[in-house]
Each structure stands twice: as structure tokens, then as C-alpha cells.
Design an enzyme around this catalytic site. Structure first.
Site, PDB file in Angstrom:
ATOM      1  N   GLU A  50      93.258  72.911  -3.952  1.00 16.67           N
ATOM      2  CA  GLU A  50      92.091  73.793  -4.046  1.00 16.67           C
ATOM      3  C   GLU A  50      92.296  74.876  -5.104  1.00 16.67           C
ATOM      4  O   GLU A  50      91.401  75.185  -5.880  1.00 16.67           O
ATOM      5  CB  GLU A  50      91.805  74.450  -2.690  1.00 16.67           C
ATOM      6  CG  GLU A  50      91.204  73.511  -1.670  1.00 16.67           C
ATOM      7  CD  GLU A  50      89.879  72.940  -2.116  1.00 16.67           C
ATOM      8  OE1 GLU A  50      89.069  73.675  -2.681  1.00 16.67           O
ATOM      9  OE2 GLU A  50      89.679  71.724  -1.924  1.00 16.67           O
ATOM     10  N   CYS A 209      74.772  66.551  -8.859  1.00 15.95           N
ATOM     11  CA  CYS A 209      73.926  67.724  -9.121  1.00 15.95           C
ATOM     12  C   CYS A 209      74.598  68.560 -10.199  1.00 15.95           C
ATOM     13  O   CYS A 209      75.053  69.673  -9.967  1.00 15.95           O
ATOM     14  CB  CYS A 209      73.729  68.524  -7.835  1.00 15.95           C
ATOM     15  SG  CYS A 209      72.408  69.745  -7.980  1.00 15.95           S
ATOM     16  N   CYS A 216      69.114  63.459 -10.404  1.00 15.31           N
ATOM     17  CA  CYS A 216      68.284  63.455  -9.195  1.00 15.31           C
ATOM     18  C   CYS A 216      67.919  62.041  -8.748  1.00 15.31           C
ATOM     19  O   CYS A 216      67.771  61.779  -7.551  1.00 15.31           O
ATOM     20  CB  CYS A 216      67.014  64.258  -9.424  1.00 15.31           C
ATOM     21  SG  CYS A 216      67.355  65.982  -9.849  1.00 15.31           S
ATOM     22  N   CYS A 219      70.455  60.846  -6.316  1.00 18.97           N
ATOM     23  CA  CYS A 219      70.968  61.869  -5.403  1.00 18.97           C
ATOM     24  C   CYS A 219      70.648  61.502  -3.952  1.00 18.97           C
ATOM     25  O   CYS A 219      69.497  61.196  -3.626  1.00 18.97           O
ATOM     26  CB  CYS A 219      70.336  63.219  -5.748  1.00 18.97           C
ATOM     27  SG  CYS A 219      70.834  64.503  -4.596  1.00 18.97           S
ATOM     28  N   CYS A 225      65.200  67.809  -1.151  1.00 15.12           N
ATOM     29  CA  CYS A 225      65.519  68.847  -2.137  1.00 15.12           C
ATOM     30  C   CYS A 225      64.237  69.554  -2.588  1.00 15.12           C
ATOM     31  O   CYS A 225      63.338  68.945  -3.165  1.00 15.12           O
ATOM     32  CB  CYS A 225      66.229  68.230  -3.345  1.00 15.12           C
ATOM     33  SG  CYS A 225      66.549  69.446  -4.644  1.00 15.12           S
TER      34      CYS A 225
HETATM   35 FE1  SF4 Z   1      70.518  68.416  -7.229  1.00 12.44          FE
HETATM   36 FE2  SF4 Z   1      68.245  68.294  -5.840  1.00 12.44          FE
HETATM   37 FE3  SF4 Z   1      68.540  66.815  -8.022  1.00 12.44          FE
HETATM   38 FE4  SF4 Z   1      69.930  66.257  -5.825  1.00 12.44          FE
HETATM   39  S1  SF4 Z   1      67.737  66.130  -6.086  1.00 12.44           S
HETATM   40  S2  SF4 Z   1      70.709  66.307  -7.946  1.00 12.44           S
HETATM   41  S3  SF4 Z   1      70.307  68.303  -5.017  1.00 12.44           S
HETATM   42  S4  SF4 Z   1      68.494  69.040  -7.922  1.00 12.44           S
END
Ligand code: SF4
Length: 365
Positions: A50, A209, A216, A219, A225
Site C-alpha cells: 500500500e 474509471c 464507461c 464499466c 453511475c
Molecule cells: Fe466511471 Fe461512471 Fe464511467 Fe463507470 S460509468 S467508468 S464509474 S464514470
């Protein structure tokens, strides 16, 4: 994708209840799983990874982490090691206060906690160099504690997920986002759930992200989101205060001589414990060329060879380094130069050197 459902009461803000299950499911299927610091519940190994991963890319840490563990396999070994050795192993990773705190923290674990890291985030946070997010990562990965990480990547993910428009340069919005992060945690998670969730947050921020080009379309939490739904992804996170970088020029005097066995030696001194390159070894540094000349022994000026200047970026500074090479004989004294010692070119790997200095000396060796 599952339909979005929201929990209305979290500081007056609607939170998607499916976020945690979606993230856990995705992490188990597609997240990173083979990194050397994963699949362990050893707090020493998790803590070390970390700290190394703060402000440093995974690809870089991959080579430093095993080397460090080879030399310091336990927190006890690290506590007993010398700070110079720790700095040498850290050399090139940057942000050297991390290495100094690492050493201090290992000593505190040994002297104040009987050699065992505390097992809750609150108590971990009392140790040197362990901030709230690092403490949460150790507690979640090693003990399954239901507590959220919130490093820079996770702030970005959550501020987009929730279309959180508080200014993250300010303390109060940072706190608010922390509470929201806690509210998003899976309810009654198992130890493995907490591992997958915490790793999932890291993976989402590091691989999907992304800051400038969020992916997106692939995602796992796109359906919940809010920034994506309102087509405002690039608006988040909101942060008004931009980092102000100061420009500074340094003149470096690279004094070099041939040792009796024909190898090269460089004159290096330990930098002060505070400030840039604190605790590392470097050639004498001067604020301007006149100061460098003033420190030289009589007659040496005409032997100075200017080398190619190098730019070096730090968090708050943009350094322009001007190296000047001076070859001396064994008989020439070092009077006038800052305190230092001769270091053989063949042993440079054992010394904690700033990355640009290491490159300059390697080119001369
Ligand atoms: Fe980021 Fe939202 Fe796009 Fe997913 S959908 S990559 S959380 S901005």
C-alpha cells in the site's frame, strides 16, 4: 445489467444499493488477482504494498516489492535495518518521506505493539505514515473490517458514481465523501467480500474509471453511475485548487576521481533530513553557478565540464539540474566542499540516490 435501485437516506443523497454487489461480482470475475501482494493476509506485506503504491504505478512497484521483501522479510527485520539501506532500496521510487515513515512505523510496531500490527483501522492510523485510506486497506484485506478506502482513484470513482459536486480541495466535502464511501460498503460482508470489494474499488479506479479517458462502456457499475447518466463524467471530481509548481534551478558539482584499482569514485554527501531528497546521498548542490565556483579550490574552475542539464519534476517543484563535472586526482583535497565521502561507482546500487543523480553517475561510470 441489473436495474438501478437507490437507498434514499445517506446524508440526503440517493445511494445505489446495487453498487457493492455489482463491484464484488465484477472483481471476482475480471479484477486483478495475480499481483504479488494479493492473496495474503499478512499485514506487513499488505502495508508495504500500500505504501509503495501511493503515487507509484503498479508496473514500477512490481520490481521494487520483491527486492524489498528479500532484504526485509518481516517487520522486525525492517525495524532493525539501517535507514540508509531502506533509502537505497527505495531509490528511484520517489516520495522518500514514505521510506522514512516506513522505517519509523516498523520500529513503532516492534516497540509499541509487540511486533504485531494493530487489527483495526482506527489503531493502525496512529502509526507513522499510515493515513486513513492505508489503514482501511490493511484492516479490510487482513481482517475483513467493514471500512472503506478512499485514495485519489477511489475519490474519482465515487464522485462520478454519485455526481458528488463538493470541492475535494476542501476538508468538509472530503469528509462528506468519506461518509458516503462508508455508506456504500456491502452490508454484512464476509471477509472475502471485503477483500473483493476493496480490491474492486482499486481495480475500477486503476483500469476502468480512468482520469482522462474513463471506459464507461465496459464499466460494471455504469447502470448506477449518476455522472454517466447525466453525461457529465468529465465534470467530476470537482477540485478547484490546482497544484502550484515552483520552478527552481540547482547546480550539481559531480566530483570524480580514479581509485587505486582504476575504478571511479564520486564525492557524495547525505542530504539534510528535511526538504528535497531528504536523507538521500547526492553530489554537492548549489543554488547558482556563482556559489558553486566560490566553493571550488583555487585553479579548479578551468577544469569544470558542464554536462547536459536535466529536468526533474517533483510534486511541488520543477527542478532544472545543471551538472558540472570536475575530475580530480587522489592528491587534491576537498577543502571547501560540503561534507561527504568517496563512493565507488561499482557500489552505487547500495546507496540511496535520487533517480536523476543515479542516471548522471551511471552515465559517467
Ligand atoms: Fe466511471 Fe461512471 Fe464511467 Fe463507470 S460509468 S467508468 S464509474 S464514470
Amino acid at each position: 445489467m441489473k436495474a438501478a435501485r437507490s437507498l434514499p437516506q445517506a446524508g440526503g443523497r440517493a445511494l445505489p444499493v446495487t453498487f457493492a454487489p455489482l463491484l464484488i461480482e465484477w472483481q471476482r470475475q475480471f479484477g486483478r488477482s495475480g499481483l504479488p501482494w494479493q492473496n495474503t493476509r499478512d499485514p506487513y506485506r499488505v502495508w508495504l504494498s500500500e505504501v509503495m503504491l501511493q503515487q507509484t504505478q503498479v508496473s514500477t512497484v512490481l520490481s521494487y516489492y520483491p527486492r524489498f521483501l528479500d532484504r526485509f522479510p518481516t517487520v522486525g527485520a525492517l525495524a532493525e535495518g539501517s535507514i540508509d539501506e531502506v533509502m537505497a532500496l527505495w531509490s528511484g521510487l520517489g516520495y522518500y518521506s514514505r521510506a522514512r515513515n516506513l522505517h519509523r512505523c516498523a520500529q513503532a510496531v516492534m516497540s509499541e505493539h509487540g511486533g504485531a500490527f494493530p487489527d483495526t483501522a482506527d489503531r493502525l492510523e496512529t502509526l507513522p505514515g499510515i493515513g486513513a485510506s492505508t489503514a482501511a486497506a490493511i484492516a479490510a484485506f487482513c481482517h475483513g473490517q467493514r471500512v472503506s478506502i478512499l485514495d485519489g482513484n477511489v475519490r474519482r470513482v465515487l464522485s462520478r458514481l454519485l455526481a458528488f459536486d463538493g470541492d475535494l480541495a476542501q476538508t468538509q466535502p472530503q469528509r462528506e465523501l468519506w461518509h458516503l464511501a462508508q455508506s456504500l460498503l456491502p452490508s454484512a460482508p464476509s471477509r472475502d467480500d471485503m477483500t473483493a470489494y476493496t480490491q474492486g474499488l482499486m481495480d475500477l479506479g486503476a483500469t476502468v474509471c480512468l482520469r482522462s479517458k474513463p471506459q464507461c462502456s465496459r464499466c460494471p457499475v455504469q447502470s448506477v453511475c449518476q455522472a454517466h447518466a447525466s453525461d457529465q463524467v468529465q465534470r467530476f471530481p470537482v477540485k478547484t485548487r490546482r497544484l502550484q509548481r515552483r520552478f527552481e534551478s540547482w547546480w550539481l558539482l559531480l566530483v570524480c576521481r580514479a581509485a587505486s584499482d582504476g575504478s571511479q569514485q564520486f564525492w557524495l554527501g547525505r542530504r539534510p533530513d528535511r526538504g528535497i531528497w531528504a536523507g538521500l546521498y547526492a553530489p554537492p548542490v548549489f543554488p547558482d553557478e556563482a556559489a558553486l565556483h566560490a566553493a571550488l579550490m583555487t585553479g579548479a574552475h578551468q577544469d569544470l565540464v558542464p554536462l547536459e542539464p536535466v529536468s526533474h519534476s517533483l510534486t511541488h517543484r520543477e527542478l532544472r539540474l545543471h551538472p558540472l563535472l570536475l575530475r580530480v586526482t587522489a592528491e587534491q583535497g576537498m577543502a571547501g566542499l560540503p561534507e561527504g565521502q568517496w563512493v565507488s561507482a561499482t557500489s552505487l546500487a547500495d546507496w540511496g540516490l535520487p533517480a536523476p543523480v543515479r542516471q548522471m553517475l551511471a552515465a559517467l561510470s
